[in-house]
Structure formats: C-alpha cells, structure tokens
Motif scaffolding. Structure first.
Motif, PDB file in Angstrom:
ATOM      1  N   HIS A 157      -9.553  -2.889   8.728  1.00 56.37           N
ATOM      2  CA  HIS A 157      -8.132  -2.902   9.067  1.00 56.37           C
ATOM      3  C   HIS A 157      -7.648  -1.549   9.555  1.00 56.37           C
ATOM      4  O   HIS A 157      -8.244  -0.524   9.275  1.00 56.37           O
ATOM      5  CB  HIS A 157      -7.309  -3.300   7.840  1.00 56.37           C
ATOM      6  N   THR A 158      -6.502  -1.593  10.255  1.00 56.13           N
ATOM      7  CA  THR A 158      -5.886  -0.366  10.762  1.00 56.13           C
ATOM      8  C   THR A 158      -5.602   0.622   9.637  1.00 56.13           C
ATOM      9  O   THR A 158      -5.793   1.826   9.798  1.00 56.13           O
ATOM     10  CB  THR A 158      -4.555  -0.699  11.453  1.00 56.13           C
ATOM     11  N   SER A 159      -5.122   0.082   8.491  1.00 54.78           N
ATOM     12  CA  SER A 159      -4.743   1.001   7.414  1.00 54.78           C
ATOM     13  C   SER A 159      -5.946   1.841   6.985  1.00 54.78           C
ATOM     14  O   SER A 159      -5.794   3.006   6.627  1.00 54.78           O
ATOM     15  CB  SER A 159      -4.177   0.219   6.231  1.00 54.78           C
ATOM     16  N   GLY A 160      -7.133   1.259   7.054  1.00 54.13           N
ATOM     17  CA  GLY A 160      -8.329   2.017   6.716  1.00 54.13           C
ATOM     18  C   GLY A 160      -8.565   3.164   7.688  1.00 54.13           C
ATOM     19  O   GLY A 160      -8.880   4.285   7.278  1.00 54.13           O
ATOM     20  N   TRP A 161      -8.387   2.883   8.969  1.00 52.16           N
ATOM     21  CA  TRP A 161      -8.568   3.949   9.971  1.00 52.16           C
ATOM     22  C   TRP A 161      -7.558   5.067   9.746  1.00 52.16           C
ATOM     23  O   TRP A 161      -7.896   6.251   9.843  1.00 52.16           O
ATOM     24  CB  TRP A 161      -8.419   3.393  11.393  1.00 52.16           C
ATOM     25  N   ILE A 162      -6.315   4.671   9.436  1.00 48.10           N
ATOM     26  CA  ILE A 162      -5.293   5.706   9.214  1.00 48.10           C
ATOM     27  C   ILE A 162      -5.669   6.548   7.996  1.00 48.10           C
ATOM     28  O   ILE A 162      -5.606   7.776   8.034  1.00 48.10           O
ATOM     29  CB  ILE A 162      -3.908   5.050   9.009  1.00 48.10           C
ATOM     30  N   GLU A 163      -6.088   5.855   6.935  1.00 47.41           N
ATOM     31  CA  GLU A 163      -6.418   6.617   5.729  1.00 47.41           C
ATOM     32  C   GLU A 163      -7.603   7.541   5.974  1.00 47.41           C
ATOM     33  O   GLU A 163      -7.621   8.684   5.500  1.00 47.41           O
ATOM     34  CB  GLU A 163      -6.719   5.670   4.559  1.00 47.41           C
ATOM     35  N   ASN A 196     -11.204   1.484   0.464  1.00 51.91           N
ATOM     36  CA  ASN A 196     -11.255   2.565  -0.520  1.00 51.91           C
ATOM     37  C   ASN A 196     -12.490   2.494  -1.399  1.00 51.91           C
ATOM     38  O   ASN A 196     -12.931   3.515  -1.935  1.00 51.91           O
ATOM     39  CB  ASN A 196      -9.994   2.551  -1.382  1.00 51.91           C
ATOM     40  N   GLY A 234       2.251   2.958   3.069  1.00 52.52           N
ATOM     41  CA  GLY A 234       1.941   1.980   4.106  1.00 52.52           C
ATOM     42  C   GLY A 234       0.462   1.836   4.411  1.00 52.52           C
ATOM     43  O   GLY A 234       0.059   0.885   5.065  1.00 52.52           O
ATOM     44  N   PHE A 235      -0.373   2.755   3.927  1.00 59.67           N
ATOM     45  CA  PHE A 235      -1.796   2.628   4.263  1.00 59.67           C
ATOM     46  C   PHE A 235      -2.743   2.919   3.102  1.00 59.67           C
ATOM     47  O   PHE A 235      -3.944   2.716   3.227  1.00 59.67           O
ATOM     48  CB  PHE A 235      -2.164   3.527   5.449  1.00 59.67           C
ATOM     49  N   LEU A 236      -2.215   3.408   1.976  1.00 58.24           N
ATOM     50  CA  LEU A 236      -3.114   3.756   0.873  1.00 58.24           C
ATOM     51  C   LEU A 236      -3.385   2.539   0.002  1.00 58.24           C
ATOM     52  O   LEU A 236      -2.482   2.037  -0.666  1.00 58.24           O
ATOM     53  CB  LEU A 236      -2.489   4.845   0.008  1.00 58.24           C
ATOM     54  N   PRO A 249       0.837  -1.202   0.000  1.00 57.17           N
ATOM     55  CA  PRO A 249       0.000   0.000   0.000  1.00 57.17           C
ATOM     56  C   PRO A 249       0.871   1.251   0.000  1.00 57.17           C
ATOM     57  O   PRO A 249       1.918   1.276   0.640  1.00 57.17           O
ATOM     58  CB  PRO A 249      -0.791  -0.112   1.308  1.00 57.17           C
TER      59      PRO A 249
END
Lengths: 240, 599
Positions: free
Chosen positions: B2-8, B366, A174-176, A171
């Motif tokens: 997931h965490t990445s979603g929260w960060i985004e 997304n 790291g998160f996208l 990603p």
C-alpha cells in the motif's frame, strides 16, 4: 599477574557500579517519572468497572464467544488470550496443522456471520496474532461481524456500525500502522448501548452518560490528555 | 504494497539520514576520553568516581592485546554475575510471582545470550523471570554488551585512523563513557516516551482481571489424588471448567525496552517480545523503536568518516548499507503482502497478505520492515513471528543474519563487521589491478587479510557446522515445530541467529533442552568472541602501520565503484557460504508452497 589483578578489579567494580547506575537508579527514575506523568498507562491501561474490579486492559485482548460480542482474533497464547503466557502459533506457511486450523476457522466464520461459502474472510479473523493478545481486529473483520452482533442484540445495524467506527483508530499521521478496531472497547461500548437494563444503579448511569459525552475518548492506548478521564477514573457498563 | 507503506518507508529512511550526523558527532565526543558534552556537570563526577573505584587511569591507553584482554575478562565477570542472578532469583527481591531458579543449562544459555548481545531466549520472560532478574540480571547486559560492541568498533576505527601507534584507547573508559554519556541519557527520554504510548513500568504483582465474558474450557477430570479419570474406553473424562479471569503480566518494561532497542539487544521482557501490546503498544512506539535499533549503527558510519578524515568514505559505507536494507525490506514486504496461496484458496482475503503471527496494529508493512531492521542490526527483537512468515519473507531476516549483520548492524558489531568486508573489498580490488591493496593509505598485508578472513570463517563454520549436526541428530529434530523444509529453516535460523548474535528466532523450535541450550550457547560465544579477537588483532596491526600518501593508483574508498565493489563482496561471500543451505530451506519451501504442498 599484577596486570591481571588490575584488570580483574576493573571488571568487578565496573560490574558493580554499572549495575547500580543502569539497573538501579535508571529504572527507578523511569518508574518515578512514569508513575507521576502517566500513572494509568504505566500500570497497564487497566479498565475497571464501577465497583473497582479490574475487567481487563485496554491494550490486551480478551476472548469472546457469544454472538452478541465482536470476536477477537484466534489466539495461541496459552489456552487463548493468556496474558501471562504470550506468543504466536509459530506454524509455518506449509504447515498442515495451520492449514486445517485456517480451514476450520474460515468455515466457522462464514457460518456464524451468515456468509456464503464463496465469500472471502478477512485474514486477521482466521489467523493467530504474534502475541496471542492482539487487542484489535481489522475494520473489515468488524464489518462482517456487525450484522450478527446487531441481530443478537436487537440493535439497528447502523447503530452497531457507528460504534465500530467510533472505536476504530486510523493509522497514526495517516500512514503509521494499519487501521484497527479495539475489540474490548467496542464490546464494552455495545454493552452500554443495550437498552433495558433496569437494574443498573444510578451512579453507573451517570458514568455511562459521562462516557457518552466524552465520545468514548477515554485514554485507553492514547497518551493521557489533560481534560480527558484516564482509565482509573473511568467506568464501564455492568458485566453481562 | 500500500501507499502508506511507501510513505512510511520514505519517512523512515529520511529520519535515519537526519539522525546519522548528529549521532556521529556526539559519538566523537563520547568516544574521546577527553571529549566534552553538555552532560559533563552531571555525569563527570560519577565518571571520575567510577574510575576511582575501578582503579583505572583514564588517560592510560592500552595496546590491542591488553584492550582485548580487559574486554574478555569483563565479559566473563559480567556473565557470571548474570548467571548467578538467574540461579538465585528466588532468594532475591522483586519476585512477586515467586518464580523459582532457572535450571543450570537454561541459565548458562541465557547468561551467555545476553552477555554476547544475542538475547536468544529459550524461556518465556513473563512465565520464568522475576522483575529483579529482568531489570538487573538481563538489562545490565543490555547496557554493557552494547557498550562492549561500541568500544570495540571505536578501537578498530582508531586503529584505522592512527598510524605508527601501538595503542587503541582504553577499554574501561570506552565502556563507562558509552554507558553514561550515550546509552543512559537517550534511554531515559526514550523510556518515558514509550510509557506515554502505553508501555508499562511498574513493580505490581500480575493483575487479575475478571473477564467481560467468561467461557467454558474442557479440561481433563481429576480424581482425589490428582490422577486423570478415564472412561470405559480409556479416554480421559472431560470436565467443563469456567475461565473467568485473565492474569495480566506486569513489570518494569519501558526501562528495559529502551535499552533493548537502542543497544540492539532485542531480548523481550515478554515471550512475545515487541509484538506484545505492553512491549510495543502503538505504531508510533513501533516506528521509534525501529529507528532506535539503527540509530547508533548509522551514527557510527559517520563517526568512521570523521575519524579517518574522509567523510565520503563514511557515507559510502552508509550507502552500501542502505542499498542492502532497501533490498531486504522490499523483498520481505512483497512476500508478506502477496501472502500464502494455500490459505487464499481456502477463502482468506488475498489482499490482506499473510497475517499469521502478525498484529493488526502493525499490519503487513510494519511487520516486514521490523523483521528486516532487527536482522540488519543484530537486534533480534520481533514484532511478528518470523516462523510464520512466508518462505521468502523469512528468507530475508535469515540471509540478513548470515551476511554478518553488517547493514548498520549491532551497535559497534555492525561497523566492525562491515570494515572486515571493506578490507576484503580493497584486497580484491588490489588483486584485480595488480597493486598492493591499500585502505586509507595503509597497506593491507597478508596478516590483515588472514585476520579478516578468520573472522568470517568462524561465523560460517559455526552456523553451518552446528546446523548440520542438529539436522542429523535426534535431539535436533526433537525440537522442531514444523516439518519439511521449514523444519530445516528453524534449525538453520537458530544457529545463524545464535552465531550472528542476533537473537530472533523461528520461535517454534523448542530450544529449551540441554542439547540446544549448550550448543546454542557455544555458537553465541564463538560468534561473539572468536570474531572479536581477530578483529582486534586487525585493529592492532592497522594502528602500527605507516600511512603512504595517496597516488593516482590508489583505489578510492568512496563513490559508486567502491559501493558496488563492497556490495559485491558482501553478497558474494554471503551467497557462496550459505546459498546451498538456504536452497534446502526457504527457497525450496517457496516453490513447494506455490504448488500447494503441505507438511
């Protein structure tokens, strides 16, 4: 009436002038900048073989069927991966048709990849993408296909998994987005990895060695970076 | 989830906060006929030339009727312009695939669709339209329909900010300045960025690629005359045809996508819209596109606060929008990551969520975020196929549209839609405390409430009326791609999207029939122009009023109470109008899905 004519003149000329500026000058300026700054990307990230024939786009998926290639996702674009007719299945969550399709795909995926009837199958392997042209599969989907591909090619599984990792994009920042494996790129790398192609001309070998040296970091869907070969400059292994 | 979603999500909201004030301040300059910008040396001569050709005197203001008339006339002329291009594309340049003229009903639907900032598409871009039709016929409306929306929002805000005034500004000046100073410069930078991500911008004929692995496709065997050859039992004889080519569509995509997002138009260059890899190549291009959709709508709330000299009011409206935005994102995200239990029982990995109709590079989060944003605004671009969302995941975009797309909303349209709710909220507050309702020092009287209610009733009537008609008609049912409650959702979504000028779809619906083309076209016209006229009347009425000084009894239009009241009004009206229909569509489908019922 005078007021009407005044506003009508405004409407007609506003249409004319704004069309020239917003639909003539603007897109042409973007066209010029794009072709100068990012020519390979602006023309579709095309991948050519050593003979100059276009073999696909780094951004657009292709269908693969044989065991020695990693398989792309199911596609609802035209007859499948029709890049002039994009689209999804648009089947809903309670659709009987979709249910049957997924049932068949799950069975097929288990059979061809040597999974047991209770092994779960990654969702992206059995669902059609939105565009029907999804160039990527999930890393998990690539992992379950790796043993099959390795066996069909007589390669060590580690070698195949290494190529999978080399063609996996994490990603952004790291998160996208989600981690993803570009299937076309991976399969092309596999074709290069296969030993024993004695008829390969020497200039192609040179190309392949160049690719290997650059770690396959040919600007496929990444911004063109100075120093890296762009797609038009690059070449790929011979067709099978 | 997931965490990445929260960060985004945190990054996204943070980015939205950061651009709101600069965008609002820039809008102050753009929407002021005498405003100064850094681009003046370049654009001022062009602006003056444009006015001269149009015969417009930029310092002459218009009252609400003249302003509205100019807007309607311009929309009519520009709609005919687009219609003509679509019909005549074979005679026009930049048509390397030699696409023929669009049929009249489809051209009507498409021209209306783009004029009304809806961008509903009953055609597939890459299989129907020439580059000229896309770049001139449609992208033109992407610019000007956005400009019209912003102009109207500016006029309404001026109506609120001014007092004892008959005029609301000059439509032509608002339109031209918005296009030149706001949309064009941002689009230019945005489009080049998009190309850097892999978006295409060329005029090449479609590329023929020789496949890496050709494959066999069964096709019906044809005799010499082109008829199908049948075997003894009457079934067509199948032949193996080798497919060794992929035709890759090309075109000037980036320039069109930039304005498609910034102007909340949403009409895809390709059939698959923003899920097509050429139209949305990377997660970064996706992130910036989502931000572009909400940027002007968010900036307009700051513009509102600045213009009425009550910045807290602007931020309170913004906050109410963010609350609704987050509620939608979280519900859609949860529903899509929970996935479909029916498919999971077949052996699909449950933690992958519902991936049907989604792209791997975007993943669940997304896709859910994009679907929420595109319907918070009246954008309608999609990066995943909403028709294949889980019932509750699809409920979010549908309900967002039915709430009136006031969560930041379409450029301009979102703000004036939200102000209608603000007027109703202060009216309700006034009734509750037994005082004449006031909004920013102006008495809200019967006429104003009537106009506000008219704007809302028109939407409700068009959505439910047309949906009901289609749901009991042959022509309506013939277009369905799914049966059961999901079929009703497809119809309901179509008329909600059309009336709400959104343009996204439960795209399985085969809408390219004379009936659907016509009724959806009418729904779009109603949703756009029958809403705009009462709102302009409201603007005119507010501008004429005198301002009374605030007293201890004045209901404050900022702070928690106001936000809660505004949210309550929005949800109450939305729920009362549409819950019965929604209960028969996505809501009942959710429970049927849990019980494994198929259609």
């Amino acid at each position: 009436m005078k007021e009407f004519l005044a506003e009508l003149r405004g409407a007609v000329f506003a249409t004319f002038v704004l069309a020239v500026v917003c639909c003539g000058i603007y897109p042409l300026v973007v066209f010029g900048l794009a072709q100068v700054l990012f020519p390979a990307l602006a023309n579709g990230s095309l991948i050519m073989d050593a003979g100059g024939t276009v073999r696909g786009s780094g951004l657009i998926g292709q269908a693969f069927a044989s065991a020695k290639y990693f398989h792309s996702r199911p596609s609802a674009a035209g007859i499948g991966y029709d890049a002039s007719n994009s689209g999804g299945s648009n089947l809903g969550p309670t659709s009987k048709v979709l249910y049957q399709e997924i049932q068949e795909r799950v069975a097929a995926s288990r059979a061809e990849n040597g999974l047991s009837v209770s092994d779960p199958v990654p969702a992206d392997a059995v669902t059609a993408s939105a565009s029907g042209l999804d160039p990527d599969i999930s890393p998990r989907n690539a992992e379950i296909q790796a043993p099959r591909v390795a066996k069909a090619r007589g390669l060590a599984i580690e070698q195949v998994l290494k190529l999978v990792r080399a063609n996996t994009r994490p990603p952004g920042l790291g998160f996208l987005g989600a981690p993803r494996v570009n299937v076309l790129r991976l399969n092309l790398a596999l074709d290069i990895a296969v030993p024993g192609e004695q008829t390969r001309p020497s200039h192609q070998r040179g190309c392949i060695e160049n690719m290997a040296r650059s770690g396959h970091k040919i600007a496929l869907d990444a911004p063109a970076v100075a120093g890296l070969p762009t797609l038009h400059d690059s070449c790929i292994g011979p067709a099978k | 989830m997931h965490t990445s979603g929260w960060i985004e999500l945190a990054f996204f909201v943070g980015a939205l906060v950061l651009i709101t004030k600069p965008m609002g301040l820039y809008l102050m300059r753009v929407l002021d006929a005498k405003g100064k910008t850094r681009l003046d040396p370049l654009l001022k001569p062009l602006e003056r030339l444009t006015y001269r050709l149009m015969g417009v005197k930029p310092d002459e203001e218009q009252d609400w009727k003249r302003y509205t008339f100019a807007m309607l006339l311009f929309s009519l002329v520009s709609c005919l312009f687009t219609y003509a291009i679509l019909r005549l594309q074979l005679l026009l340049p930049l048509n390397p695939q030699r696409f023929g003229p669009m049929p009249p009903d489809l051209a009507f639907n498409t021209a209306v669709s783009f004029t009304s900032n809806t961008n509903w598409q009953n055609y597939g871009g890459e299989s129907t339209l020439s580059y000229f039709s896309q770049m001139v016929g449609l992208a033109f409306q992407n610019f000007v329909s956005a400009g019209v929306g912003i102009a109207l929002a500016a006029a309404l805000v001026r109506g609120i900010a001014r007092h004892s005034s008959r005029t609301l500004g000059n439509f032509w000046v608002d339109l031209v300045r918005t296009a030149y100073y706001l949309l064009l410069p941002i689009c230019l930078v945005f489009a080049v960025f998009l190309v850097s991500q892999g978006m295409i911008q060329n005029f090449n004929p479609y590329t023929k690629a020789r496949l890496i692995e050709p494959y066999q496709l069964p096709v019906e065997k044809k005799d010499d005359k082109g008829g199908t050859v049948l075997d003894a039992s009457g079934r067509p004889v199948m032949d193996e045809q080798t497919v060794n080519e992929q035709i890759i569509a090309q075109g000037p995509v980036a320039s069109q996508v930039a304005i498609k997002m910034l102007g909340t138009n949403g009409g895809g260059f390709f059939n698959a819209n923003a899920s097509h890899p050429f139209e949305n190549p990377t997660p970064l291009s996706n992130f910036i596109q989502m931000l572009a959709i909400l940027s002007i709508g968010s900036g307009l709330t700051y513009y509102l606060g600045r213009m009425v000299k009550n910045q807290k009011h602007g931020w309170s409206v913004w906050s109410a929008m963010v609350v609704l935005f987050l509620a939608g994102v979280l519900l859609a995200w949860w529903a899509e990551s929970t996935g479909n239990p029916i498919h999971q029982r077949l052996g699909v990995v449950a933690s992958d969520g519902n991936m049907e109709g989604k792209e791997v590079r975007f993943g669940i989060f997304n896709s859910a975020l994009f679907a929420t944003i595109t319907t918070d605004a009246s954008c309608g671009a999609v990066n995943s196929m909403l028709d294949s969302f889980t019932p509750l995941g699809g409920f979010v975009p549908l309900f967002n549209i039915q709430l009136g797309e006031i969560i930041f909303g379409g450029v301009g349209a979102g703000l004036y839609g939200m102000i209608v709710f603000v007027v109703l909220a202060v009216f309700i507050a006034g009734l509750m405390v037994g005082r004449t309702p006031e909004y920013l020092g102006k008495k809200i009287q019967a006429y104003d409430v009537k106009m506000a209610m008219l704007a809302l009733l028109v939407l409700c009537l068009s959505i439910l009326g047309f949906s009901a008609w289609a749901a009991v008609s042959q022509w309506g049912l013939a277009g369905l791609n799914n049966s059961g409650p999901h079929g009703l959702s497809e119809i309901l979504y179509a008329y909600s999207s059309g009336t709400g000028n959104n343009g996204s779809a439960f795209a399985g619906l085969a809408g390219n029939t004379p009936w659907y083309n016509t009724t959806l076209g009418l729904a779009m016209l109603i949703g756009r122009f029958l809403m705009m006229v009462p709102i302009m009347a409201l603007a005119g009425s507010l501008a004429r009023k005198k301002v009374a000084p605030a007293s201890s009894g004045t209901f404050p239009v900022s702070g928690g109470t106001f936000i809660a009241l505004l949210l309550g009004t929005v949800l109450l009206i939305g729920a009362l109008s549409f819950l019965p229909a929604l209960a028969l569509g996505p809501i009942v489908e959710h429970f049927l899905m849990i019980h494994g019922r198929l259609f």
